[in-house]
Design a protein around this motif. Structure first.
Motif, mmCIF file in Angstrom:
data_model
loop_
_atom_site.group_PDB
_atom_site.id
_atom_site.type_symbol
_atom_site.label_atom_id
_atom_site.label_comp_id
_atom_site.label_asym_id
_atom_site.label_seq_id
_atom_site.Cartn_x
_atom_site.Cartn_y
_atom_site.Cartn_z
ATOM 1 N N UNK A 21 0.829 -1.205 0.000
ATOM 2 C CA UNK A 21 0.000 0.000 0.000
ATOM 3 C C UNK A 21 0.862 1.253 0.000
ATOM 4 N N UNK A 22 1.910 1.242 0.830
ATOM 5 C CA UNK A 22 2.793 2.403 0.935
ATOM 6 C C UNK A 22 3.498 2.662 -0.398
ATOM 7 N N UNK A 23 3.981 1.598 -1.042
ATOM 8 C CA UNK A 23 4.678 1.768 -2.317
ATOM 9 C C UNK A 23 3.720 2.185 -3.427
ATOM 10 N N UNK A 24 2.471 1.700 -3.363
ATOM 11 C CA UNK A 24 1.493 2.065 -4.381
ATOM 12 C C UNK A 24 1.068 3.525 -4.274
ATOM 13 N N UNK A 25 1.197 4.120 -3.091
ATOM 14 C CA UNK A 25 0.861 5.534 -2.932
ATOM 15 C C UNK A 25 1.752 6.384 -3.829
ATOM 16 N N UNK A 26 2.989 5.942 -4.019
ATOM 17 C CA UNK A 26 3.867 6.614 -4.956
ATOM 18 C C UNK A 26 4.548 7.872 -4.460
ATOM 19 N N UNK A 27 4.269 8.313 -3.252
ATOM 20 C CA UNK A 27 4.891 9.542 -2.772
ATOM 21 C C UNK A 27 5.998 9.280 -1.752
ATOM 22 N N UNK A 28 6.589 8.093 -1.834
ATOM 23 C CA UNK A 28 7.670 7.720 -0.925
ATOM 24 C C UNK A 28 8.996 8.108 -1.589
ATOM 25 N N UNK A 29 9.869 8.810 -0.860
ATOM 26 C CA UNK A 29 11.176 9.148 -1.432
ATOM 27 C C UNK A 29 11.922 7.892 -1.878
ATOM 28 N N UNK A 30 12.753 8.046 -2.911
ATOM 29 C CA UNK A 30 13.413 6.908 -3.541
ATOM 30 C C UNK A 30 14.176 6.029 -2.546
ATOM 31 N N UNK A 31 15.003 6.631 -1.716
ATOM 32 C CA UNK A 31 15.808 5.834 -0.787
ATOM 33 C C UNK A 31 14.917 5.071 0.198
ATOM 34 N N UNK A 32 13.874 5.726 0.692
ATOM 35 C CA UNK A 32 12.949 5.053 1.602
ATOM 36 C C UNK A 32 12.192 3.946 0.870
ATOM 37 N N UNK A 33 11.792 4.225 -0.368
ATOM 38 C CA UNK A 33 11.088 3.209 -1.166
ATOM 39 C C UNK A 33 11.969 1.985 -1.371
ATOM 40 N N UNK A 34 13.255 2.228 -1.624
ATOM 41 C CA UNK A 34 14.174 1.114 -1.815
ATOM 42 C C UNK A 34 14.287 0.278 -0.542
ATOM 43 N N UNK A 35 14.407 0.947 0.602
ATOM 44 C CA UNK A 35 14.498 0.220 1.879
ATOM 45 C C UNK A 35 13.209 -0.553 2.176
ATOM 46 N N UNK A 36 12.073 0.062 1.878
ATOM 47 C CA UNK A 36 10.791 -0.618 2.081
ATOM 48 C C UNK A 36 10.691 -1.823 1.151
ATOM 49 N N UNK A 37 11.138 -1.642 -0.086
ATOM 50 C CA UNK A 37 11.111 -2.746 -1.058
ATOM 51 C C UNK A 37 11.967 -3.912 -0.558
ATOM 52 N N UNK A 38 13.180 -3.594 -0.057
ATOM 53 C CA UNK A 38 14.056 -4.649 0.461
ATOM 54 C C UNK A 38 13.379 -5.394 1.613
ATOM 55 N N UNK A 39 12.728 -4.663 2.505
ATOM 56 C CA UNK A 39 12.018 -5.279 3.628
ATOM 57 C C UNK A 39 10.895 -6.179 3.103
ATOM 58 N N UNK A 40 10.203 -5.704 2.067
ATOM 59 C CA UNK A 40 9.139 -6.507 1.471
ATOM 60 C C UNK A 40 9.666 -7.800 0.875
ATOM 61 N N UNK A 41 10.827 -7.722 0.235
ATOM 62 C CA UNK A 41 11.415 -8.925 -0.346
ATOM 63 C C UNK A 41 11.815 -9.917 0.754
ATOM 64 N N UNK A 42 12.316 -9.409 1.871
ATOM 65 C CA UNK A 42 12.667 -10.288 3.002
ATOM 66 C C UNK A 42 11.414 -10.967 3.561
ATOM 67 N N UNK A 43 10.346 -10.187 3.682
ATOM 68 C CA UNK A 43 9.087 -10.756 4.183
ATOM 69 C C UNK A 43 8.519 -11.771 3.196
ATOM 70 N N UNK A 44 8.651 -11.478 1.918
ATOM 71 C CA UNK A 44 8.187 -12.409 0.894
ATOM 72 C C UNK A 44 8.941 -13.736 0.995
ATOM 73 N N UNK A 45 10.251 -13.656 1.185
ATOM 74 C CA UNK A 45 11.053 -14.874 1.329
ATOM 75 C C UNK A 45 10.644 -15.635 2.591
ATOM 76 N N UNK A 46 10.400 -14.911 3.677
ATOM 77 C CA UNK A 46 9.964 -15.552 4.913
ATOM 78 C C UNK A 46 8.657 -16.316 4.684
ATOM 79 N N UNK A 47 7.691 -15.683 4.016
ATOM 80 C CA UNK A 47 6.411 -16.343 3.737
ATOM 81 C C UNK A 47 6.620 -17.564 2.844
ATOM 82 N N UNK A 48 7.450 -17.403 1.822
ATOM 83 C CA UNK A 48 7.724 -18.519 0.919
ATOM 84 C C UNK A 48 8.340 -19.693 1.680
ATOM 85 N N UNK A 49 9.324 -19.414 2.542
ATOM 86 C CA UNK A 49 9.978 -20.476 3.308
ATOM 87 C C UNK A 49 8.997 -21.176 4.245
ATOM 88 N N UNK A 50 8.115 -20.380 4.880
ATOM 89 C CA UNK A 50 7.124 -20.989 5.777
ATOM 90 C C UNK A 50 6.164 -21.887 4.993
#
Length: 77
Positions: A21-50
């Motif tokens: 939702x936060x990334x879809x809003x589109x008003x997140x600064x680039x560096x913050x968006x990148x960090x949020x994206x990385x966190x999302x990828x980690x969470x995605x991997x966690x869900x996949x592993x589970x």
């Protein structure tokens, strides 16, 4: 965000939804968006592993003598 190793599948999915939702809003600064994206990828991997862990548990059954063996349903022809 909570420690990933302590998160349940459902908690990780909820955090992923917030991130999307936060990334879809589109008003997140680039560096913050990148960090949020990385966190999302980690969470995605966690869900996949589970999910893979549960899947592997579901494909094993206990035999009468207590051994574990793989379980498979034969495909229909």
């Amino acid at each position: 965000m909570a420690d990933e190793k302590q998160l349940s599948f459902e908690q990780a999915m909820e955090e992923l939804e917030v991130i999307v939702e936060k990334l879809e809003e589109g008003d997140v600064p680039l560096e913050e968006a990148f960090n949020i994206y990385k966190k999302g990828m980690e969470l995605s991997k966690l869900c996949h592993d589970k999910l893979k862990n549960v899947e592997s548990q579901l494909t094993e059954i206990l035999t009468e003598d207590g051994r574990k063996t793989n379980f498979a349903i034969p495909e229909e022809e």
